[in-house]
Motif scaffolding. Structure first.
Motif, PDB file in Angstrom:
ATOM      1  N   THR A 297      -3.530   2.893   0.662  1.00  0.00           N
ATOM      2  CA  THR A 297      -4.408   2.249  -0.307  1.00  0.00           C
ATOM      3  C   THR A 297      -3.587   1.587  -1.405  1.00  0.00           C
ATOM      4  O   THR A 297      -2.381   1.832  -1.560  1.00  0.00           O
ATOM      5  N   VAL A 298      -4.278   0.737  -2.176  1.00  0.00           N
ATOM      6  CA  VAL A 298      -3.712   0.127  -3.376  1.00  0.00           C
ATOM      7  C   VAL A 298      -4.709   0.304  -4.511  1.00  0.00           C
ATOM      8  O   VAL A 298      -5.914   0.469  -4.275  1.00  0.00           O
ATOM      9  N   GLN A 299      -4.196   0.274  -5.726  1.00  0.00           N
ATOM     10  CA  GLN A 299      -5.035   0.414  -6.912  1.00  0.00           C
ATOM     11  C   GLN A 299      -5.454  -0.962  -7.391  1.00  0.00           C
ATOM     12  O   GLN A 299      -4.619  -1.808  -7.709  1.00  0.00           O
TER      13      GLN A 299
ATOM     14  N   GLY B 161      -8.421  -2.591 -10.054  1.00  0.00           N
ATOM     15  CA  GLY B 161      -9.564  -2.422 -10.950  1.00  0.00           C
ATOM     16  C   GLY B 161      -9.970  -0.987 -11.179  1.00  0.00           C
ATOM     17  O   GLY B 161     -11.166  -0.694 -11.310  1.00  0.00           O
ATOM     18  N   GLY B 162      -9.000  -0.077 -11.208  1.00  0.00           N
ATOM     19  CA  GLY B 162      -9.315   1.321 -11.427  1.00  0.00           C
ATOM     20  C   GLY B 162      -9.819   2.054 -10.202  1.00  0.00           C
ATOM     21  O   GLY B 162     -10.187   3.231 -10.306  1.00  0.00           O
ATOM     22  N   LYS B 163      -9.854   1.415  -9.048  1.00  0.00           N
ATOM     23  CA  LYS B 163     -10.315   2.040  -7.821  1.00  0.00           C
ATOM     24  C   LYS B 163      -9.268   1.876  -6.738  1.00  0.00           C
ATOM     25  O   LYS B 163      -8.434   0.973  -6.788  1.00  0.00           O
ATOM     26  N   ARG B 164      -9.339   2.763  -5.750  1.00  0.00           N
ATOM     27  CA  ARG B 164      -8.441   2.696  -4.615  1.00  0.00           C
ATOM     28  C   ARG B 164      -9.103   1.898  -3.506  1.00  0.00           C
ATOM     29  O   ARG B 164     -10.259   2.133  -3.146  1.00  0.00           O
ATOM     30  N   ARG B 165      -8.376   0.921  -2.999  1.00  0.00           N
ATOM     31  CA  ARG B 165      -8.885   0.066  -1.928  1.00  0.00           C
ATOM     32  C   ARG B 165      -8.030   0.257  -0.683  1.00  0.00           C
ATOM     33  O   ARG B 165      -6.808   0.381  -0.761  1.00  0.00           O
ATOM     34  N   LEU B 166      -8.685   0.283   0.474  1.00  0.00           N
ATOM     35  CA  LEU B 166      -7.978   0.406   1.741  1.00  0.00           C
ATOM     36  C   LEU B 166      -7.153  -0.852   1.989  1.00  0.00           C
ATOM     37  O   LEU B 166      -7.671  -1.966   1.972  1.00  0.00           O
ATOM     38  N   SER B 167      -5.844  -0.666   2.209  1.00  0.00           N
ATOM     39  CA  SER B 167      -4.954  -1.813   2.406  1.00  0.00           C
ATOM     40  C   SER B 167      -4.186  -1.736   3.716  1.00  0.00           C
ATOM     41  O   SER B 167      -3.330  -2.581   3.958  1.00  0.00           O
TER      42      SER B 167
ATOM     43  N   GLY C 205       0.822  -1.210   0.000  1.00  0.00           N
ATOM     44  CA  GLY C 205       0.000   0.000   0.000  1.00  0.00           C
ATOM     45  C   GLY C 205       0.848   1.248   0.000  1.00  0.00           C
ATOM     46  O   GLY C 205       2.052   1.218   0.270  1.00  0.00           O
ATOM     47  N   VAL C 206       0.201   2.386  -0.302  1.00  0.00           N
ATOM     48  CA  VAL C 206       0.900   3.659  -0.391  1.00  0.00           C
ATOM     49  C   VAL C 206       0.045   4.732   0.272  1.00  0.00           C
ATOM     50  O   VAL C 206      -1.198   4.678   0.244  1.00  0.00           O
ATOM     51  N   LEU C 207       0.726   5.701   0.853  1.00  0.00           N
ATOM     52  CA  LEU C 207       0.090   6.871   1.452  1.00  0.00           C
ATOM     53  C   LEU C 207       0.833   8.102   0.962  1.00  0.00           C
ATOM     54  O   LEU C 207       2.041   8.235   1.171  1.00  0.00           O
ATOM     55  N   GLU C 208       0.119   9.007   0.281  1.00  0.00           N
ATOM     56  CA  GLU C 208       0.699  10.241  -0.235  1.00  0.00           C
ATOM     57  C   GLU C 208       0.052  11.408   0.486  1.00  0.00           C
ATOM     58  O   GLU C 208      -1.177  11.583   0.442  1.00  0.00           O
TER      59      GLU C 208
END
Length: 752
Positions: free
Chosen positions: A634-636, A638-644, A577-580
């Protein structure tokens, strides 16, 4: 056709640019068979103006404009023994543009040809219609207003006015548009309402008598005549008095010493000069024999340099009237190549009624970036102008603006071909009016060094990317972080091994140092050997070039990037996951992990559709200085951001001085202060398998399968008991049948 008597009025101001061999020239004006001879200029090197400037001719000209003969100009030099050779000539055709309607005393001039001393109210540089409102720190009559203005001045600078005029709201940072800046897309001489800044006198090029240029080439001027013509018919009724003569109120014709301030803001659309497709421009300013500008003050690797330079030079006008502003390309080995040059006639600006020599701002301030820079206060400056031009007292209003012009650069080796543009303005201050005001500070904005300290405390609900030998989902979690554009400062935490629920404990400090432009809310990133466009261009960076010796500056928003990874020993690490986090628009953190959701970084949502989208609260770390809480990663998919996963962080921003006073080491290294980070308290199963295999079996198998293991052990015990019974049963039965103890007992009883 019909003819009429007309009295052309001639303003013979002076001669410019004649060759050094010319001693004492005079001018002949010929038109319609009449000849006007001006007095001789006694010393051209001391004063190139005529001792008498206004003249009158009486001609009989046809009424039709197409039949009006031209005006011929001849410049004659005075030599020994009465010899008067012709050293220059010109022909003025199309006299219709000099025709005007007669007007009497007290009547306004015709709109077709305004009086040289009159004022156009619509002109942005109009000097009789501008009265700046006085704003000063002295006097406490309106203390609240002054404090508000002072606060705005502290936040704003000259570049805020510039970017506001450019339409760049992100860089302008101006709350109120009170002191405007007008940016002209061409030279002031090319603005139609300014009449080429030749409303007082025009410039007529003089050519060599009898000279014939080569085919395809334009004749080269040998000098200039400064003057003007006004033509209007005499009244037919002899009883009507003739119209008043013009050119009666003239400024002093003596040369005057002036201080010239040249403000060069920026240049753009420059042609490439180096192998990397860029250039290293620097400025050179010339007036007369004086030249300013140094080679080492170049802007490297750009086609759109931002200079922000001020040059001050003194000169005597009109002896030194042509100001040359050149851009040159810096090369390691001179000579440097000339990019382009623009030439400004300072005399026209000083004589023009449009006040092109020093624009008037809307407000009169004594401090700040909009400080009054003219020699006289606004009312005195306008009254002085009216008095010199013989005009009525000025009428004051609150309209007006400062100006900035865009001049085209040309190169003598490629005449007529544009070599880019430069945005600048020029102030001219005659020494006779006293010292000028302080110069405007247009120094490019300098970034301030900051230090960002990010403490990673814990993680929650991180995706589990691996499966252990017992079939359990788990992750070996670690966190990496860096500032956008500063990947070389990438840092990482230690590894929290064998997290079975996505929880991790780190107590790890990241320390990032960066330079920040508060006015533009951008980070300044020097880049070595990278060809890039200028800071005002949205174009992407070009390819790196190893032969470039200079750094190129990039500007990006201050953004912290944190990534969560799963550590693998024998394969590539798995991204979890990533947080910006943009530091100027930081989402409000959650105080508990249960309330941490990805909504602040996604599309704003509202539980009440009729109320519209709910804008998530944001804060600026540069104002709040410190923030602590939980943020979602989150992670990408299917074109959406999901909480990871979720990260518990403390973000603290310090200036360079504050960071020096409160030092802190990276990770948990010394000095481990502000705050002190203890070693993380991790569960017993958070360890390597090879370090403690029995503990690994205990936490990896027993905790998950203890019921099955207990049942298996019980069954195994029962089976062991059953096997023992089966093994012992035949012997026991045989002993029961034979009963060897009884036979031994009988045998012992028979013996006496």
């Amino acid at each position: 056709g019909d003819s009429r008597w007309v009295p052309p009025q001639v303003l013979a101001w002076g001669l410019r640019g004649l060759r050094g061999s010319v001693r004492a020239p005079s001018l002949e004006v010929q038109c319609g068979g009449q000849t006007l001879r001006t007095p001789t200029i006694a010393d051209l090197a001391t004063n190139p103006n005529f001792p008498i400037n206004a003249f009158l001719l009486t001609l009989h000209l046809p009424a039709e404009e197409e039949y009006v003969p031209p005006i011929r100009l001849r410049v004659l030099d005075t030599r020994d023994f009465g010899y008067r050779p012709e050293v220059g000539q010109a022909c003025v055709r199309g006299l219709g543009r000099y025709c005007c309607q007669p007007h009497g005393e007290g009547q306004p001039p015709s709109p077709r040809t305004p009086l040289p001393g009159s004022v156009s109210p619509s002109s942005p540089l109009c000097s009789l219609q501008v009265l700046p409102r006085i704003t000063t720190k002295k006097g406490a009559a309106d203390k609240a207003v002054e404090e508000e203005e002072d606060e705005d001045e502290d936040e704003d600078d000259w570049w805020s006015k510039f970017y506001a005029a450019m339409g760049d709201k992100a860089k302008s940072r101006r709350g109120k548009n009170r002191d405007r800046l007008k940016i002209y897309s061409c030279e002031l001489e090319a603005v139609p309402e300014f009449e080429g800044l030749q409303d007082f006198c025009q410039t007529f090029p003089l050519y060599q008598p009898g000279g014939h240029p080569a085919a395809g080439e334009d004749p080269v001027p040998v000098g200039e005549f400064k003057g003007l013509f006004h033509i209007y018919p005499l009244p037919e009724d002899p009883g009507v008095p003739p119209p008043p003569r013009r050119f009666q109120q003239l400024p002093p014709s003596q040369p005057q010493k002036c201080l010239v301030r040249v403000y060069v803001v920026r240049a753009f659309d420059l042609p490439p000069r180096d192998r990397n497709g860029l250039c290293d421009p620097y400025i050179r300013v010339s007036l007369g024999t004086k030249t300013l500008g140094q080679r080492d003050q170049y802007v490297p690797n750009t086609l759109e340099p931002v200079f922000g330079r001020l040059f001050e030079v003194t000169g005597t006008i009109p002896l030194e009237k042509d100001l040359r502003v050149s851009l040159l390309d810096y090369d390691l080995l001179p000579p440097d190549q000339e990019i382009g040059t623009t030439t400004i006639d300072l005399e026209n600006r000083l004589l023009s009624r449009f006040r092109a020599h020093c624009g008037l701002p809307t407000l009169y301030r004594t401090t700040g970036p909009g400080c009054w820079r003219d020699q006289l206060p606004p009312s005195r400056a306008l009254e002085h102008f009216a008095r010199v031009r013989g005009l009525p007292a000025p009428e004051f209003s609150a309209e007006g603006t400062a100006h900035l012009e865009t001049r085209t650069l040309y190169n003598s080796t490629q005449p007529g071909l544009e070599q880019g543009k430069v945005q600048m303005w020029v102030d001219v201050f005659p020494a006779s009016l006293g010292p000028p005001g302080p110069p405007v500070d247009i120094t490019p904005r300098k970034p301030q060094r900051y230090e960002l300290r990010c403490v990673v405390w814990n993680t929650r609900d991180v995706d589990l990317g691996d499966t252990n030998l017992a079939g359990q989902r788990m992750s070996d979690i670690y966190v990496t972080g860096w500032l956008d554009g500063l990947e070389e400062q990438r840092q990482r935490t230690d590894v929290h091994y064998r997290s079975l629920q996505g929880d991790g404990s780190f107590n790890w400090r990241f320390v990032f140092s960066f330079e920040y432009l508060a006015a533009e809310q951008l980070c300044v990133l020097p880049r070595k050997a990278r060809g890039t466009p200028g800071p005002l261009s949205p174009s992407p960076p070009r390819q790196e070039h190893f032969w470039s010796l200079d750094e190129t500056v990039l500007k990006v928003p201050p953004k912290l990037i944190l990534q969560v990874w799963d550590n693998d020993k024998f394969s590539a690490d798995d991204f979890l996951g990533v947080l910006e986090l943009e530091l100027t628009k930081l989402p409000q953190p959650a105080q508990r992990p249960q309330t941490c959701t990805p909504t602040p970084q996604g599309t704003p949502q509202s539980p009440w559709p009729w109320r519209g989208a709910r804008v998530p609260p944001q804060l600026s770390l540069f104002r709040q200085k410190r923030a602590k809480g939980w943020w979602p990663c989150t992670v990408q998919e299917g074109g959406k951001r999901r909480l990871s996963g979720k990260l518990e962080l403390t973000l603290e921003l310090l200036t360079a001085k504050e960071a020096e006073e409160r030092p802190a080491g990276k990770g948990r290294e010394d000095p481990n202060m502000y705050p002190t980070l203890p070693a993380p308290m991790r569960p017993e199963w958070s360890f390597l398998w090879l370090q403690a295999p029995l503990r690994g079996l205990r936490h990896g198998i027993w905790r998950q399968h203890r019921c099955r293991i207990s049942l298996g052990l019980a069954l195994l015990l029962l089976l062991a008991l059953l096997l023992a019974f089966v093994y012992a049963a035949p012997g026991y039965l045989a002993m029961k049948l034979v009963n060897p103890l009884e036979s031994l007992h009988l045998a012992g009883g028979e013996q006496p």
